[in-house]
Design a protein around this motif. Structure first.
Motif, PDB file in Angstrom:
ATOM      1  N   TYR A   1      88.430  15.866  59.963  1.00  0.00           N
ATOM      2  CA  TYR A   1      89.535  16.273  60.006  1.00  0.00           C
ATOM      3  C   TYR A   1      88.783  17.871  61.388  1.00  0.00           C
ATOM      4  N   VAL A   2      87.588  18.455  60.410  1.00  0.00           N
ATOM      5  CA  VAL A   2      87.309  18.956  60.699  1.00  0.00           C
ATOM      6  C   VAL A   2      86.047  18.983  61.843  1.00  0.00           C
ATOM      7  N   LEU A   3      85.743  17.240  62.003  1.00  0.00           N
ATOM      8  CA  LEU A   3      84.016  17.258  62.739  1.00  0.00           C
ATOM      9  C   LEU A   3      85.568  16.909  64.046  1.00  0.00           C
ATOM     10  N   LEU A   4      86.438  16.929  63.906  1.00  0.00           N
ATOM     11  CA  LEU A   4      87.417  16.412  65.677  1.00  0.00           C
ATOM     12  C   LEU A   4      87.164  17.358  66.722  1.00  0.00           C
TER      13      LEU A   4
ATOM     14  N   PHE B   1      95.837  13.004  60.792  1.00  0.00           N
ATOM     15  CA  PHE B   1      95.757  13.973  59.358  1.00  0.00           C
ATOM     16  C   PHE B   1      96.679  14.520  60.363  1.00  0.00           C
ATOM     17  N   ARG B   2      96.220  15.369  61.198  1.00  0.00           N
ATOM     18  CA  ARG B   2      95.755  16.362  61.383  1.00  0.00           C
ATOM     19  C   ARG B   2      97.335  16.748  62.207  1.00  0.00           C
ATOM     20  N   HIS B   3      98.051  15.840  62.292  1.00  0.00           N
ATOM     21  CA  HIS B   3      99.841  15.383  62.730  1.00  0.00           C
ATOM     22  C   HIS B   3     100.820  15.336  61.658  1.00  0.00           C
ATOM     23  N   GLY B   4      99.475  15.689  60.859  1.00  0.00           N
ATOM     24  CA  GLY B   4     100.990  16.032  59.033  1.00  0.00           C
ATOM     25  C   GLY B   4     101.094  14.452  58.583  1.00  0.00           C
ATOM     26  N   ASP B   5     100.684  13.213  59.264  1.00  0.00           N
ATOM     27  CA  ASP B   5     101.157  11.601  58.819  1.00  0.00           C
ATOM     28  C   ASP B   5     100.304  11.822  57.325  1.00  0.00           C
ATOM     29  N   ASP B   6     101.048  10.862  56.624  1.00  0.00           N
ATOM     30  CA  ASP B   6     100.028   9.929  55.549  1.00  0.00           C
ATOM     31  C   ASP B   6      99.339   9.639  55.747  1.00  0.00           C
ATOM     32  N   ILE B   7      97.685   9.459  55.831  1.00  0.00           N
ATOM     33  CA  ILE B   7      96.581   8.764  56.252  1.00  0.00           C
ATOM     34  C   ILE B   7      96.444   7.219  55.709  1.00  0.00           C
ATOM     35  N   TYR B   8      96.533   6.998  54.702  1.00  0.00           N
ATOM     36  CA  TYR B   8      96.874   6.427  53.144  1.00  0.00           C
ATOM     37  C   TYR B   8      98.052   4.964  53.288  1.00  0.00           C
ATOM     38  N   THR B   9      99.227   5.340  54.545  1.00  0.00           N
ATOM     39  CA  THR B   9      99.761   4.366  54.906  1.00  0.00           C
ATOM     40  C   THR B   9      99.867   3.529  56.125  1.00  0.00           C
ATOM     41  N   GLU B  10      98.765   3.942  56.533  1.00  0.00           N
ATOM     42  CA  GLU B  10      98.365   2.935  57.960  1.00  0.00           C
ATOM     43  C   GLU B  10      96.999   2.784  58.144  1.00  0.00           C
ATOM     44  N   ASN B  11      96.955   2.079  59.581  1.00  0.00           N
ATOM     45  CA  ASN B  11      95.776   1.035  59.278  1.00  0.00           C
ATOM     46  C   ASN B  11      95.374   1.719  60.673  1.00  0.00           C
ATOM     47  N   TYR B  12      93.810   2.235  60.559  1.00  0.00           N
ATOM     48  CA  TYR B  12      92.583   3.142  62.010  1.00  0.00           C
ATOM     49  C   TYR B  12      92.015   1.751  62.336  1.00  0.00           C
ATOM     50  N   GLY B  13      91.336   2.548  63.424  1.00  0.00           N
ATOM     51  CA  GLY B  13      89.858   2.059  64.158  1.00  0.00           C
ATOM     52  C   GLY B  13      90.257   1.408  65.651  1.00  0.00           C
ATOM     53  N   SER B  14      88.760   0.985  66.089  1.00  0.00           N
ATOM     54  CA  SER B  14      88.925   0.174  67.255  1.00  0.00           C
ATOM     55  C   SER B  14      89.344  -1.128  67.774  1.00  0.00           C
ATOM     56  N   TRP B  15      89.125  -1.522  67.073  1.00  0.00           N
ATOM     57  CA  TRP B  15      89.556  -3.002  67.405  1.00  0.00           C
ATOM     58  C   TRP B  15      90.968  -3.457  66.901  1.00  0.00           C
ATOM     59  N   THR B  16      90.832  -5.305  67.258  1.00  0.00           N
ATOM     60  CA  THR B  16      92.660  -4.964  67.616  1.00  0.00           C
ATOM     61  C   THR B  16      92.994  -4.729  65.764  1.00  0.00           C
TER      62      THR B  16
ATOM     63  N   LEU C   1      80.987  12.598  67.703  1.00  0.00           N
ATOM     64  CA  LEU C   1      80.391  12.169  66.697  1.00  0.00           C
ATOM     65  C   LEU C   1      80.050  11.395  66.296  1.00  0.00           C
ATOM     66  N   LYS C   2      79.871  10.191  67.474  1.00  0.00           N
ATOM     67  CA  LYS C   2      78.935   9.127  67.112  1.00  0.00           C
ATOM     68  C   LYS C   2      77.577   9.675  67.039  1.00  0.00           C
ATOM     69  N   TRP C   3      77.047  10.673  68.149  1.00  0.00           N
ATOM     70  CA  TRP C   3      75.570  10.919  68.094  1.00  0.00           C
ATOM     71  C   TRP C   3      75.373  11.957  67.038  1.00  0.00           C
ATOM     72  N   PHE C   4      76.755  12.752  67.191  1.00  0.00           N
ATOM     73  CA  PHE C   4      76.098  13.065  65.620  1.00  0.00           C
ATOM     74  C   PHE C   4      76.233  12.636  64.296  1.00  0.00           C
ATOM     75  N   MET C   5      77.058  11.333  63.400  1.00  0.00           N
ATOM     76  CA  MET C   5      76.506  11.090  62.963  1.00  0.00           C
ATOM     77  C   MET C   5      75.321  10.054  63.127  1.00  0.00           C
ATOM     78  N   ALA C   6      75.205   9.615  64.014  1.00  0.00           N
ATOM     79  CA  ALA C   6      73.510   8.934  64.082  1.00  0.00           C
ATOM     80  C   ALA C   6      72.368   9.656  63.951  1.00  0.00           C
TER      81      ALA C   6
END
Length: 224
Positions: A116-119, A85-100, A126-131
Motif C-alpha cells: 500500500y505504501v508503494l502504490l 485496500f486503499r478503498h477500504g475493501d476486505d482484501i481477503y475476500t476477493e481474487n487479484y492479479g493480471s491473469w484471467t 513496482l516491477k523495477w523496484f521489486m527486481a
C-alpha cells in the motif's frame, strides 16, 4: 560472541538440537574469521566484471523476452490487493492479479500495508523496484554466506561474492522468483543475515520476525 568452550546445559541443548535439525555442526559466527582470498584485488576485479556481465546478459534477456519475464503475476496480486485496500475493501475476500484466473491474497496484513505504501510507484515502477530489491537481496545472501564460511570483509570477499552472484543469478529458483515478482529472495536475505549474527546480539531475530510478517512460511525459523 559465543564462547567455543561454553558447556552450560542450555548451550549444549540448543547446539545439539540445531545440529540434529541441520545434519551439520554449526560454527559460531565470529570464530576463526581470518580467511582471505589470494590476490584480493585481482579477485575483486574479476568477480566484479563477471557480475556486471551476468547482470547485463540478464537485463538483455529480460528485455528481449519481456512478455515472459516481466509479467510478475504474484507481484500483481500484491499490488491489486493493496489498491483495493486503499478503498477500504476486505482484501481477503476477493481474487487479484493480471491473469484471467486471478489468485487470492493469502499473506499477512503487513504485506498488504507494505505494498500500500508503494502504490505511488505504479505497477510499472513496482516491477523495477521489486527486481532491484531481489537482486540486492541475492547479493546480500551470497555475501553473508561467504562471511559465515570464514572470509573477512574486504576486496577478496566482494570478489568471490560477486562471482557467486554471477552464477546463482541463472539458477532456476532465482529466475522464477524474478519472473513471478515474488518476495522469496528478500525473505531469504532477511533470514540468512539474521541467522549469521552471533547469538549474543540482542537484536538477533528481528530479521526472521520481519520475514514472518511478510509471509508466514519463514515463521519456522522462530522455532529453529
Amino acid at each position: 560472541m559465543e564462547s567455543p568452550t561454553d558447556m552450560s546445559f542450555p548451550h549444549v541443548l540448543v547446539t545439539s538440537c540445531r545440529e540434529l535439525l541441520t545434519l551439520a555442526p554449526r560454527v559460531p559466527f565470529g570464530q576463526e574469521r581470518s580467511r582471505e582470498a589470494r590476490r584480493p584485488g585481482r579477485v575483486a576485479l574479476i568477480g566484479g566484471l563477471l557480475m556486471v556481465l551476468s547482470l547485463g546478459l540478464w537485463v538483455l534477456w529480460t528485455y528481449l523476452g519481456r512478455r515472459d519475464m516481466w509479467h510478475m503475476l504474484d507481484l500483481s496480486v500484491y499490488h491489486d490487493a493493496a489498491h483495493e485496500f486503499r478503498h477500504g475493501d476486505d482484501i481477503y475476500t476477493e481474487n487479484y492479479g493480471s491473469w484471467t484466473n486471478k489468485l487470492p491474497f493469502i499473506y499477512p496484513p503487513i504485506s498488504g500495508l507494505l505494498f500500500y505504501v508503494l502504490l505511488p510507484l505504479g505497477f510499472a515502477g513496482l516491477k523495477w523496484f521489486m527486481a532491484i530489491v531481489n537482486l540486492l537481496s541475492l547479493f546480500a545472501v551470497v555475501w553473508s554466506a561467504w562471511g559465515m564460511l570464514g572470509y573477512r570483509r574486504g576486496a577478496g570477499r566482494f570478489g568471490v561474492s560477486a562471482a557467486t552472484f554471477a552464477v546463482v543469478l541463472w539458477l532456476e529458483p532465482v529466475e522464477w522468483t524474478l519472473v513471478w515478482g515474488q518476495v522469496n529472495l528478500l525473505l531469504l536475505a532477511l533470514i540468512v543475515l539474521d541467522l549469521g549474527l552471533p547469538d549474543s546480539r540482542r537484536y538477533k531475530g528481528i530479521g526472521v520476525g520481519i520475514a514472518a510478517g511478510l509471509k508466514l512460511t519463514p515463521a519456522i525459523f522462530i522455532v529453529y
